[in-house]
Design an enzyme around this catalytic site. Structure first.
Site, PDB file in Angstrom:
ATOM      1  N   HIS A   1       4.199   7.231   4.341  1.00 53.16           N
ATOM      2  CA  HIS A   1       4.965   5.928   3.912  1.00 53.16           C
ATOM      3  C   HIS A   1       5.011   5.065   2.992  1.00 53.16           C
ATOM      4  CE1 HIS A   1       2.201   4.112   6.752  1.00 53.16           C
ATOM      5  NE2 HIS A   1       2.230   3.037   6.236  1.00 53.16           N
TER       6      HIS A   1
ATOM      7  N   HIS B   1       0.749  -1.804   0.319  1.00 55.97           N
ATOM      8  CA  HIS B   1      -0.315  -0.153  -0.073  1.00 55.97           C
ATOM      9  C   HIS B   1       1.224   1.223   0.064  1.00 55.97           C
ATOM     10  CE1 HIS B   1       0.666  -1.076   4.531  1.00 55.97           C
ATOM     11  NE2 HIS B   1       0.729   0.242   4.712  1.00 55.97           N
TER      12      HIS B   1
ATOM     13  N   GLU C   1       7.802   0.696   4.848  1.00 57.74           N
ATOM     14  CA  GLU C   1       7.038  -0.746   6.369  1.00 57.74           C
ATOM     15  C   GLU C   1       7.292  -1.695   5.356  1.00 57.74           C
ATOM     16  OE1 GLU C   1       2.500   0.316   5.981  1.00 57.74           O
ATOM     17  OE2 GLU C   1       3.034  -1.182   7.964  1.00 57.74           O
TER      18      GLU C   1
HETATM   19 CO    CO Z   1       0.886   1.115   6.793  1.00 56.23          CO
END
Ligand code: CO
Length: 134
Positions: free
Chosen positions: A79, A7, A130
């Site tokens: 992020h 994502h 991440e």
């Molecule tokens: Co995230």
């Protein structure tokens, strides 16, 4: 090591307005808001055919998103999340290469119920990364 883009997370100053824009203007499949108290965020997931967008909004006084929105009042990309098969092996390999893992370095359970870690943006071309074990 890294696999699919899981994502892109976008911090937003108005969660409902951002959700409405993705749903009504961009025609995306937009989920319901979910509070994630352990991460200090309220999240809305947007399902795209090949990945997801996460809208992030601060939850609570110590939200990690609050400072970001103070600096970026219109919102912005917060992020990106890459999938890894083995998060501990990935962490150890990245540390050995000199990358900094945020927090205590132990994976936490992320918004999708899977272990996640964050890598220091200064080590990754200014981008908070991440990693999510899938
Ligand atoms: Co995230």
């Amino acid at each position: 090591m890294i696999g699919r883009l899981n994502h892109v997370a976008i911090a937003v100053p108005d969660l409902e307005a951002a959700a409405a824009q993705y749903r009504d203007t961009l025609g995306a499949k937009v989920g319901a808001p979910q509070d994630e108290p352990a991460h200090g965020v309220t999240v809305i997931f947007i399902e795209l055919p090949n990945t997801k967008v996460e809208l992030l909004y601060p939850l609570g006084e110590n939200s990690p998103i609050k400072g970001f929105l103070d600096k970026n009042p219109s919102g912005g990309i917060h992020h990106i999340c890459y999938e890894v098969e083995d998060i501990l092996a990935a962490r150890d390999q990245l540390r050995a290469a000199g990358a900094r893992v945020l927090g205590d370095g132990e994976p936490k359970i992320g918004a999708h119920g899977k272990p996640v870690l964050f890598l220091h943006p200064k080590d990754f071309t200014g981008t908070l990364v991440e990693l999510e074990q899938v």
